[in-house]
Design an enzyme around this catalytic site. Structure first.
Site, PDB file in Angstrom:
ATOM      1  N   ARG A 193       4.874  11.744   8.326  1.00 55.43           N
ATOM      2  CA  ARG A 193       4.106  10.583   7.869  1.00 55.43           C
ATOM      3  C   ARG A 193       2.852  11.001   7.105  1.00 55.43           C
ATOM      4  O   ARG A 193       2.408  10.303   6.201  1.00 55.43           O
ATOM      5  CB  ARG A 193       3.742   9.678   9.067  1.00 55.43           C
ATOM      6  CG  ARG A 193       2.719   8.598   8.729  1.00 55.43           C
ATOM      7  CD  ARG A 193       2.731   7.400   9.695  1.00 55.43           C
ATOM      8  NE  ARG A 193       2.720   7.768  11.087  1.00 55.43           N
ATOM      9  CZ  ARG A 193       1.656   8.214  11.758  1.00 55.43           C
ATOM     10  NH1 ARG A 193       0.492   8.354  11.154  1.00 55.43           N
ATOM     11  NH2 ARG A 193       1.754   8.535  13.032  1.00 55.43           N
ATOM     12  N   TYR A 226       3.199  -9.833 -11.397  1.00 58.07           N
ATOM     13  CA  TYR A 226       4.396  -9.916 -10.551  1.00 58.07           C
ATOM     14  C   TYR A 226       4.171 -10.974  -9.478  1.00 58.07           C
ATOM     15  O   TYR A 226       3.151 -10.957  -8.780  1.00 58.07           O
ATOM     16  CB  TYR A 226       4.641  -8.536  -9.938  1.00 58.07           C
ATOM     17  CG  TYR A 226       5.885  -8.412  -9.109  1.00 58.07           C
ATOM     18  CD1 TYR A 226       7.149  -8.457  -9.692  1.00 58.07           C
ATOM     19  CD2 TYR A 226       5.803  -8.220  -7.742  1.00 58.07           C
ATOM     20  CE1 TYR A 226       8.286  -8.324  -8.921  1.00 58.07           C
ATOM     21  CE2 TYR A 226       6.939  -8.079  -6.970  1.00 58.07           C
ATOM     22  CZ  TYR A 226       8.182  -8.133  -7.560  1.00 58.07           C
ATOM     23  OH  TYR A 226       9.309  -7.992  -6.802  1.00 58.07           O
ATOM     24  N   ASP A 245      -0.558  -2.390 -13.636  1.00 62.05           N
ATOM     25  CA  ASP A 245       0.830  -2.332 -13.177  1.00 62.05           C
ATOM     26  C   ASP A 245       1.675  -2.076 -14.423  1.00 62.05           C
ATOM     27  O   ASP A 245       1.850  -2.950 -15.268  1.00 62.05           O
ATOM     28  CB  ASP A 245       1.211  -3.647 -12.486  1.00 62.05           C
ATOM     29  CG  ASP A 245       2.629  -3.625 -11.913  1.00 62.05           C
ATOM     30  OD1 ASP A 245       3.439  -2.782 -12.344  1.00 62.05           O
ATOM     31  OD2 ASP A 245       2.927  -4.482 -11.046  1.00 62.05           O
ATOM     32  N   LYS A 264      12.269   0.610 -10.030  1.00 64.79           N
ATOM     33  CA  LYS A 264      12.759   0.175 -11.325  1.00 64.79           C
ATOM     34  C   LYS A 264      13.124   1.398 -12.176  1.00 64.79           C
ATOM     35  O   LYS A 264      14.051   2.092 -11.850  1.00 64.79           O
ATOM     36  CB  LYS A 264      11.717  -0.737 -11.983  1.00 64.79           C
ATOM     37  CG  LYS A 264      11.104  -1.782 -11.012  1.00 64.79           C
ATOM     38  CD  LYS A 264      12.099  -2.791 -10.485  1.00 64.79           C
ATOM     39  CE  LYS A 264      11.579  -3.647  -9.324  1.00 64.79           C
ATOM     40  NZ  LYS A 264      10.315  -4.337  -9.513  1.00 64.79           N
TER      41      LYS A 264
END
Ligand SMILES: *Cc1c(COP(=O)(O)O)cnc(C)c1O
Length: 375
Positions: free
Chosen positions: A48, A100, A172, A197
């Site tokens: 982690r 978005y 973004d 994406k």
């Protein structure tokens, strides 16, 4: 510094000391040997916190965006939420109006709980952006090209406005990965990518990236938040993203060429009332796009004359474009965004968004032609 094509093609590629393998190893270990007093001989403690596959992927992602540091996350939303949660309590955020959709929902539902305030502004109107600034504005959140209207905002101008107000600019850049747009070189402080994406590129992995111009206190706060709150990508996801990056420049080139062909076809069609693609000279911010982008990307949207019902009928007749959300994979997708965004949507009812894939452009155009002709 190597060119992006060269960096990408060789991402993670060097003979593995143990085997000579040229493909990067996938290290799945959750824990790493340390000395009894907690020294870390290889720098790794626990998956982690950090792990070799994630580290390798982050180094490549930082190099692509010419960033001082990049952080990988399990999704684009986790990356964005971390950048927001790491702001000082009480911060004011300017969010572009065509960001978005889920970020706008996040602003409405979660910002009050996080002690953040938000003003939504049209970032193509720089006077409106200036007017919305407040003394406590900490972050300007741009998305360019935006989703789903493909609005383009002027990154260099927004960076000047942000810095003049003592704020940071985040871009973004999911629709325009580093090979076609370099927000940090234009003055932005942080770039966000949904690696789900184009970076992954094959519709089989989720991820998010924050790339920082400076390894500053905000970057450190994002890193600390990730390792404590646990938004760490799996090593397998990191590995798939690294693999996707190797072909990113070649794929983007093809996505851009196909999208331009599709946009030009749609722009000349009688049943299409508008085409939103920054590569068209008719796009309202085409000049800004041409100045700050190397190419115009694989995403576009168009409006069907006749509105919602006509658009749904066209989408239902498409054979090659699959009705599905997401973007940036090899296969072409269509989506009626207003249906997916729901009642709070501000997207025109006649709008269809296309993620133009890597099929032959003639086949894509033929599919649109038959879908628009029918009914
Ligand atoms: C998909 C997307 C996101 C969110 O990314 P996830 O990986 O789905 O969490 C953020 N911004 C843009 C522009 C996107 O297209």
């Amino acid at each position: 510094m190597s060119r992006i094509e060269t960096l990408a093609a060789r991402a993670g590629s060097r003979p593995d000391p143990a085997s000579g393998a040229l493909s990067p190893p996938l290290q799945l270990a959750t824990t790493f040997e340390h000395t009894p007093d907690g020294q870390l001989p290889q720098g790794f403690l626990y998956q982690r916190y950090d792990n070799p596959t994630q580290q390798e992927t982050e180094q490549v992602l930082a190099a692509l965006d010419r960033a001082a540091r990049a952080l990988l996350f399990p999704t684009g939303m986790a990356a964005g939420a971390t950048a927001l949660q790491a702001l000082p309590p009480g911060s004011h955020v300017l969010l572009c109006d065509d960001s978005y959709f889920t970020f706008r929902v996040l602003a409405a539902q979660q910002f009050p709980r996080w002690g953040l305030e938000c003003t939504i502004v049209d970032f193509t109107d720089l006077d409106a952006v200036r007017a919305a600034l407040r003394p406590d504005t900490a972050l300007l959140w741009a998305e360019t090209p935006s989703n789903p209207l493909l609005k383009v905002s002027d990154i260099a101008a927004l960076a000047d406005i942000a810095h003049g107000a003592g704020a940071r600019l985040l871009v973004d850049s999911t629709f325009a990965p580093a090979v076609i747009q370099q927000p940090l070189a234009l003055g932005a402080d942080i770039v966000l990518h949904s690696a789900t994406k184009y970076l992954g590129g094959h519709g089989d992995v989720m991820g998010g990236v924050l790339a920082f111009a400076d390894d500053d206190e905000h970057a450190a706060a994002c890193h600390q938040l990730r390792l404590m709150a646990g938004a760490t990508a799996s090593p397998f996801a990191a590995w798939l993203i690294l693999r996707g990056v190797r072909s990113l420049p070649a794929r983007m080139d093809w996505h851009c060429r196909n999208a331009r062909r599709v946009a030009e076809f749609l722009a000349g069609h009688a049943k299409v009332s508008a085409v939103h693609y920054p590569g068209l000279a008719s796009h309202p911010q085409h000049a800004v796009a041409a100045a700050q982008m190397r190419d115009f990307g694989g995403m576009l949207s168009f409006e069907v004359a006749g509105g919602r019902e006509a658009a749904l009928a066209v989408a239902s007749r498409m054979q090659l474009f699959t009705n599905a959300t997401s973007l940036g994979s090899t296969e072409s997708l269509v989506e009626h965004r207003a249906s997916i965004e729901g009642p709070a949507s501000t997207t025109p009812g006649g709008l269809l968004r296309l993620s133009v894939g890597l099929e032959h452009a003639d086949d894509l155009v033929a599919d649109l032609e038959q879908a628009l002709a029918g009914g």
